[in-house]
Design a protein around this motif. Structure first.
Motif, PDB file in Angstrom:
ATOM      1  N   PRO A  84       0.813  -1.216   0.000  1.00  0.00           N
ATOM      2  CA  PRO A  84       0.000   0.000   0.000  1.00  0.00           C
ATOM      3  C   PRO A  84       0.850   1.271   0.000  1.00  0.00           C
ATOM      4  N   GLY A  85       0.484   2.178  -0.884  1.00  0.00           N
ATOM      5  CA  GLY A  85       1.176   3.463  -0.969  1.00  0.00           C
ATOM      6  C   GLY A  85       2.411   3.476  -1.845  1.00  0.00           C
ATOM      7  N   LEU A  86       2.875   2.291  -2.287  1.00  0.00           N
ATOM      8  CA  LEU A  86       4.121   2.231  -3.062  1.00  0.00           C
ATOM      9  C   LEU A  86       3.980   1.576  -4.428  1.00  0.00           C
ATOM     10  N   GLY A  87       3.125   0.572  -4.556  1.00  0.00           N
ATOM     11  CA  GLY A  87       3.014  -0.177  -5.812  1.00  0.00           C
ATOM     12  C   GLY A  87       3.027  -1.660  -5.533  1.00  0.00           C
ATOM     13  N   ILE A  88       3.544  -2.457  -6.466  1.00  0.00           N
ATOM     14  CA  ILE A  88       3.589  -3.897  -6.237  1.00  0.00           C
ATOM     15  C   ILE A  88       5.023  -4.413  -6.341  1.00  0.00           C
ATOM     16  N   ARG A  89       5.249  -5.482  -5.615  1.00  0.00           N
ATOM     17  CA  ARG A  89       6.569  -6.119  -5.630  1.00  0.00           C
ATOM     18  C   ARG A  89       6.836  -6.762  -6.991  1.00  0.00           C
ATOM     19  N   CYS A  90       8.094  -6.785  -7.361  1.00  0.00           N
ATOM     20  CA  CYS A  90       8.504  -7.542  -8.540  1.00  0.00           C
ATOM     21  C   CYS A  90       8.533  -9.024  -8.207  1.00  0.00           C
ATOM     22  N   THR A 139       3.697  -2.558 -11.556  1.00  0.00           N
ATOM     23  CA  THR A 139       2.542  -1.870 -10.965  1.00  0.00           C
ATOM     24  C   THR A 139       1.603  -1.360 -12.048  1.00  0.00           C
ATOM     25  N   CYS A 140       2.149  -0.764 -13.091  1.00  0.00           N
ATOM     26  CA  CYS A 140       1.310  -0.225 -14.161  1.00  0.00           C
ATOM     27  C   CYS A 140       0.640  -1.327 -14.974  1.00  0.00           C
ATOM     28  N   GLU A 141       1.302  -2.468 -15.105  1.00  0.00           N
ATOM     29  CA  GLU A 141       0.649  -3.585 -15.785  1.00  0.00           C
ATOM     30  C   GLU A 141      -0.529  -4.105 -14.965  1.00  0.00           C
ATOM     31  N   LEU A 142      -0.386  -4.135 -13.647  1.00  0.00           N
ATOM     32  CA  LEU A 142      -1.523  -4.512 -12.814  1.00  0.00           C
ATOM     33  C   LEU A 142      -2.639  -3.476 -12.926  1.00  0.00           C
ATOM     34  N   VAL A 143      -2.280  -2.202 -13.045  1.00  0.00           N
ATOM     35  CA  VAL A 143      -3.278  -1.156 -13.294  1.00  0.00           C
ATOM     36  C   VAL A 143      -4.066  -1.477 -14.561  1.00  0.00           C
ATOM     37  N   ASP A 184     -12.307  -2.536 -12.709  1.00  0.00           N
ATOM     38  CA  ASP A 184     -12.009  -2.200 -11.307  1.00  0.00           C
ATOM     39  C   ASP A 184     -11.233  -0.884 -11.276  1.00  0.00           C
ATOM     40  N   ARG A 185     -11.916   0.193 -11.613  1.00  0.00           N
ATOM     41  CA  ARG A 185     -11.265   1.478 -11.779  1.00  0.00           C
ATOM     42  C   ARG A 185     -10.724   2.031 -10.456  1.00  0.00           C
ATOM     43  N   GLU A 186     -11.446   1.813  -9.387  1.00  0.00           N
ATOM     44  CA  GLU A 186     -11.025   2.385  -8.105  1.00  0.00           C
ATOM     45  C   GLU A 186      -9.638   1.901  -7.709  1.00  0.00           C
ATOM     46  N   ARG A 187      -9.424   0.604  -7.759  1.00  0.00           N
ATOM     47  CA  ARG A 187      -8.102   0.092  -7.381  1.00  0.00           C
ATOM     48  C   ARG A 187      -7.059   0.424  -8.431  1.00  0.00           C
ATOM     49  N   ALA A 188      -7.461   0.477  -9.702  1.00  0.00           N
ATOM     50  CA  ALA A 188      -6.515   0.842 -10.755  1.00  0.00           C
ATOM     51  C   ALA A 188      -5.988   2.253 -10.552  1.00  0.00           C
ATOM     52  N   VAL A 189      -6.885   3.193 -10.296  1.00  0.00           N
ATOM     53  CA  VAL A 189      -6.478   4.591 -10.089  1.00  0.00           C
ATOM     54  C   VAL A 189      -5.606   4.721  -8.848  1.00  0.00           C
ATOM     55  N   ALA A 190      -5.970   4.016  -7.781  1.00  0.00           N
ATOM     56  CA  ALA A 190      -5.190   4.103  -6.541  1.00  0.00           C
ATOM     57  C   ALA A 190      -3.772   3.581  -6.732  1.00  0.00           C
ATOM     58  N   LEU A 191      -3.634   2.453  -7.419  1.00  0.00           N
ATOM     59  CA  LEU A 191      -2.301   1.889  -7.652  1.00  0.00           C
ATOM     60  C   LEU A 191      -1.462   2.794  -8.546  1.00  0.00           C
TER      61      LEU A 191
END
Length: 352
Positions: free
Chosen positions: A231-237, A249-253, A261-268
């Motif tokens: 949370p607050g940083l992105g996703i682990r490699c 992180t952007c690929e998960l977006v 799932d726009r809410e989580r996409a925008v937050a990430l």
């Protein structure tokens, strides 16, 4: 969110590292076709037509007679001669995206032979079960195994190739069948792939590549959300290191956006903006235990993934729906391989 002007600055940071021959390199200096194409897609979103044209000309020059590209090239010279199937398949995604963004029919038609050769190379390395092995080596021997992330990307390439074929009036039904068979293996046969589960890409790529959608996709993402999302940083490699990366992180977006799932996409997407440099480029990653950028580099592929995610969320170009719209309607009968549909992912879920 970032503005259109900020997207252009980021695209210009990619153009700034493009080599004189048109190749877009990794920070280490080599070029591979997949990351090169992703960078061209990003520059297309920003309207940087000239570097994009030089980049596709680079691909045309370096494609081999069998439809593949060397795994790595340095200053235009192949240094690793194997031909990765996911590298070859991504040209279809790039050309279809370019067509959506620019509407340049002539360029699409001129690029069609390159796409056909590449996807025929890919389809020729599909196994009887349906997975596509990850490479043909320098001696022409097919690999003995397949990669889940690579096959998920190949699925996207095949679907884009089918759309191109339909648009150009040159149907390629064997690509559609290959995509259907591959989607079935991706959803139902995890045993078909080498175990790379510590990498976050193996977690979300079946969704990103369009093979998994709907409830099954949400269940898949939920399964490892706590493992990979910081949370607050992105996703682990990778799951076992305190290291978040911008491209993943952007690929998960993009995968979340494809599911609506726009809410989580925008937050990430907002979370990973700490990697943005003042010149518009992006640091590759952040080691949050040591609080240092790692590796100490700003990469074109990270900038490219960021632009594609920004486009999906904000609709800057006519290619914004590329990942959202690519899922096909499979006509493959799972009884052909003697299994019940979707049992693989369900079994995998029960094992966690």
């Amino acid at each position: 969110m970032i503005s259109r002007e900020e997207v252009v600055r980021t695209a210009e940071s990619i153009a700034a590292i493009q080599q004189d021959d048109g190749g877009v390199p990794w920070p280490e200096g080599h070029v591979d076709a997949w990351n090169h194409i992703e960078c061209l897609m990003a520059m297309s979103v920003a309207g940087l037509g000239e570097p994009v044209r030089r980049g596709y000309a680079w691909l045309a020059r370096h494609q081999r007679a069998d439809g593949s590209w060397p795994m790595k090239l340095v200053d235009g010279v192949p240094t690793e001669l194997g031909g990765e199937t996911n590298h070859a398949a991504y040209i279809a995604a790039g050309i279809w995206h370019h067509h959506l963004v620019t509407g340049d029919q002539r360029f699409t038609e001129e690029s069609w032979p390159m796409v056909k050769a590449a996807l025929d190379y890919v389809a020729g390395l599909q196994t009887e079960r349906g997975e596509i092995v990850w490479e043909r080596d320098a001696l022409g021997r097919p690999s003995a195994y397949a990669l889940l992330t690579g096959c998920s990307s190949i699925h996207q390439g095949l679907r884009c190739g089918v759309l191109l074929a339909e648009h150009l009036g040159d149907p390629q039904p064997h690509w559609e069948l290959a995509a259907d068979r591959l989607a079935h293996v991706l959803t139902s046969h995890p045993e078909a792939f080498a175990d790379k589960s510590r990498y976050s890409m193996d977690w979300y790529y079946p969704v990103l590549g369009g093979a998994v959608r709907g409830r099954q996709a949400f269940e898949l993402l939920e399964r490892e959300w706590a493992t990979f999302v910081v949370p607050g940083l992105g996703i682990r490699c990778v799951s076992d290191q305190p290291w978040v990366t911008g491209a993943e992180t952007c690929e998960l977006v993009l995968a979340l956006d494809a599911l609506g799932d726009r809410e989580r996409a925008v937050a990430l997407f907002a979370d990973m903006q700490h990697l943005r440099h003042e010149d518009g480029s992006y640091w590759t990653g952040w080691q949050f235990a040591n609080r240092k950028h790692f590796p100490h580099e700003r990469s074109g592929y990270t900038a490219a993934a960021t632009i594609l995610a920004a486009d999906a969320l904000s609709g800057f170009s006519a290619g914004a729906g590329l990942f959202r719209d690519l899922a096909g309607t499979s006509v493959f009968d799972p009884d052909v391989c003697g299994c019940a549909a979707d049992t693989g992912l369900r079994a995998s879920a029960e094992g966690h």
